[in-house]
Write a protein that holds these residues in place. Structure first.
Motif, short mmCIF file in Angstrom:
data_model
loop_
_atom_site.label_atom_id
_atom_site.label_comp_id
_atom_site.label_asym_id
_atom_site.label_seq_id
_atom_site.Cartn_x
_atom_site.Cartn_y
_atom_site.Cartn_z
N VAL A 126 0.17 15.00 -4.37
CA VAL A 126 0.55 15.51 -3.05
C VAL A 126 -0.69 15.76 -2.19
O VAL A 126 -0.71 15.44 -0.99
N LEU A 127 -1.73 16.34 -2.79
CA LEU A 127 -2.97 16.60 -2.05
C LEU A 127 -3.62 15.31 -1.57
O LEU A 127 -4.16 15.24 -0.46
N GLU A 128 -3.56 14.28 -2.39
CA GLU A 128 -4.10 12.98 -1.99
C GLU A 128 -3.32 12.42 -0.80
O GLU A 128 -3.91 11.88 0.15
N GLU A 129 -1.99 12.54 -0.85
CA GLU A 129 -1.15 12.06 0.26
C GLU A 129 -1.45 12.87 1.52
O GLU A 129 -1.50 12.32 2.62
N ALA A 130 -1.62 14.19 1.36
CA ALA A 130 -1.88 15.05 2.52
C ALA A 130 -3.21 14.70 3.17
O ALA A 130 -3.35 14.73 4.40
N GLN A 160 3.91 25.98 -10.47
CA GLN A 160 2.58 25.39 -10.42
C GLN A 160 1.98 25.47 -9.02
O GLN A 160 0.79 25.74 -8.84
N TRP A 161 2.81 25.25 -8.00
CA TRP A 161 2.35 25.34 -6.60
C TRP A 161 1.84 26.75 -6.29
O TRP A 161 0.80 26.92 -5.66
N LYS A 162 2.59 27.76 -6.71
CA LYS A 162 2.17 29.14 -6.46
C LYS A 162 0.83 29.46 -7.11
O LYS A 162 0.01 30.19 -6.55
N SER A 163 0.61 28.93 -8.30
CA SER A 163 -0.64 29.23 -9.00
C SER A 163 -1.82 28.43 -8.44
O SER A 163 -2.96 28.86 -8.54
N LEU A 164 -1.55 27.28 -7.84
CA LEU A 164 -2.62 26.41 -7.35
C LEU A 164 -3.04 26.68 -5.91
O LEU A 164 -4.18 26.45 -5.53
N LYS A 165 -2.09 27.16 -5.07
CA LYS A 165 -2.36 27.15 -3.63
C LYS A 165 -3.49 28.10 -3.21
O LYS A 165 -4.11 27.89 -2.17
N SER A 166 -3.76 29.14 -4.00
CA SER A 166 -4.87 30.03 -3.65
C SER A 166 -6.22 29.33 -3.80
O SER A 166 -7.19 29.67 -3.12
N ARG A 167 -6.27 28.32 -4.72
CA ARG A 167 -7.52 27.60 -4.96
C ARG A 167 -7.60 26.26 -4.23
O ARG A 167 -8.68 25.71 -4.08
N PRO A 214 -6.67 24.87 -0.71
CA PRO A 214 -6.19 25.17 0.65
C PRO A 214 -5.20 24.16 1.20
O PRO A 214 -4.32 24.51 1.98
N GLY A 215 -5.31 22.91 0.78
CA GLY A 215 -4.39 21.89 1.28
C GLY A 215 -2.95 22.17 0.93
O GLY A 215 -2.03 21.76 1.65
N LEU A 216 -2.72 22.88 -0.16
CA LEU A 216 -1.35 23.18 -0.59
C LEU A 216 -0.72 24.31 0.23
O LEU A 216 0.49 24.53 0.14
N ARG A 217 -1.55 25.00 1.02
CA ARG A 217 -0.98 26.06 1.87
C ARG A 217 -0.18 25.49 3.03
O ARG A 217 0.59 26.20 3.67
#
Length: 396
Positions: free
Chosen positions: A10-14, A40-47, A49-52
């Motif tokens: 998803v980050l690559e697509e973004a 997994q999204w909740k645990s990753l998004k703090s590290r 930024p693209g997932l925010r």
């Protein structure tokens, strides 16, 4: 399913997406896999930024992600998820002009035409919570001060859903203005409007914004949803969330569009929604209104005066205006019959509508329902039909 790998993709697509111009709706088929991806999204998004930039709809198990084409997501996870384009959707406004003398608008013609004042001895819509998914509302308008709850601003969380367009304020005024003799009165003046700001100042939104808006209405136990907007294309995600609201017992009343054609826009064309067309002062289908057998009911939509930001009033035409009259009438009924289902409400609106006047060459069967009549609606109290009549569209 490797959820860490999913979010990496998803980050690559973004990263390949040009700003906010391209978005995709990713819906999980399996609730357990959705739960795993969410965790997994909740645990990753703090590290990361693209997932925010990712938004979530628990109601339909979907993530809204910035993505240029999501080709790799589709290829790798086609069995686990459905991916669709996050389409643009527009409010249904047609024409507008200022209304200078506010004192002459205490009872706009549409409110009188559907016989709302005669119905107020039976119901004023008291305590009915109406979600108005639109451009927001003017919280300082004197006719709306007692009619507005805080609602939600989906574009800027934490801020009030202030109207920066005017369309949402106009809809709210027809629904529930309570200005008395000094201002204007809406159809259900003691109902409570919850503005759900999903549209920007241009009257544009994404389908994902509408999904989040309906999700919010379901989570907050709204009684009735007004949706005066539409688009030409079908959307699986939009249909899914409309179905979820329907099954939760929340009627959705939607405008059919202003193309003057047989047919209409989505979400009004979904059978779980109540589809609304517009009539003029002569009780004829307005020239701009879409029409067809799928229309459940028509409401006043031509040259309708209602509230406007900065304590103003404006005259507007469109199926948007018609929809707010129908939603107001539905609120009057719901105050008397709180347990009425969306299906029962649709039946009641169609069964109690008044005949339309036909233009030359028109056939009644091609128009769908008749004109909304608040008094007939309340007198019927949503009794089940015993006689013959045209059957409304019902979900299969």
């Amino acid at each position: 399913m490797d959820f860490h790998e999913f979010w990496k993709l998803v980050l690559e697509e973004a990263a390949a997406a040009p700003g906010n111009a391209e978005r995709r709706i990713v819906t999980f088929h399996d609730p357990r896999q959705y739960a795993g991806a969410l965790s997994q999204w909740k645990s990753l998004k703090s590290r990361r930024p693209g997932l925010r930039r990712v938004k979530v709809s628990p109601l339909i198990r979907a993530f809204f992600v910035p993505a240029a084409g999501a080709v790799k997501l589709v290829q790798r996870y086609s069995e686990a998820v459905a991916v669709e384009e996050d389409l643009r959707i527009q409010i249904h406004s047609h024409t507008q002009s200022p209304a200078a003398n506010k004192n002459s608008h205490s009872l706009p013609w549409g409110v009188r035409a559907i016989r709302a004042p005669q119905a107020w001895s039976r119901s004023t819509g008291v305590h009915i919570k109406i979600g108005v998914i639109d451009t927001g509302a003017d919280f300082l308008h004197p006719d709306l001060k007692s009619s507005l709850a805080s609602g939600v601003n989906l574009l800027h969380r934490g801020m009030l859903p202030i109207d920066d367009n005017g369309h949402g304020t106009h809809i709210a005024g027809t629904l529930a203005a309570a200005g008395g003799m000094r201002g204007m009165m809406g159809v259900a003046p003691r109902s409570l409007i919850y503005p759900v700001k999903a549209f920007d100042h241009t009257g544009s939104a994404f389908v994902s914004d509408i999904v989040l808006a309906i999700d919010w209405c379901v989570q907050n136990r709204i009684d009735l949803i007004n949706m005066s907007f539409g688009m030409k294309s079908r959307s699986n995600a939009l249909h899914d969330v409309v179905v979820k609201a329907y099954r939760a017992g929340i009627p959705i009343i939607a405008s059919s569009g202003n193309d003057g054609k047989r047919g209409g826009d989505y979400p009004a064309r979904y059978s779980e929604a109540i589809a609304v067309g517009a009539i003029d002062r002569k009780r004829r289908v307005a020239s701009f209104s879409n029409h067809g057998s799928y229309i459940d009911v028509y409401g006043p939509g031509e040259n309708v005066t209602s509230c406007w930001p900065k304590e103003g009033y404006k005259e507007m035409s469109g199926t948007s205006m018609a929809t707010s009259h129908v939603t107001g009438a539905a609120a009057l009924l719901l105050a008397l019959r709180p347990g009425i289902t969306p299906r029962e409400l649709k039946l009641a609106l169609r069964r109690t509508s008044s005949p339309l006047l036909l233009r030359k060459g028109q056939r009644r069967a091609t128009l769908g329902g008749g004109a909304v009549d608040a008094m007939r609606l309340l007198r019927a109290r949503a009794r089940r039909p015993t006689g013959a009549g045209s059957a409304p569209r019902m979900p299969g």
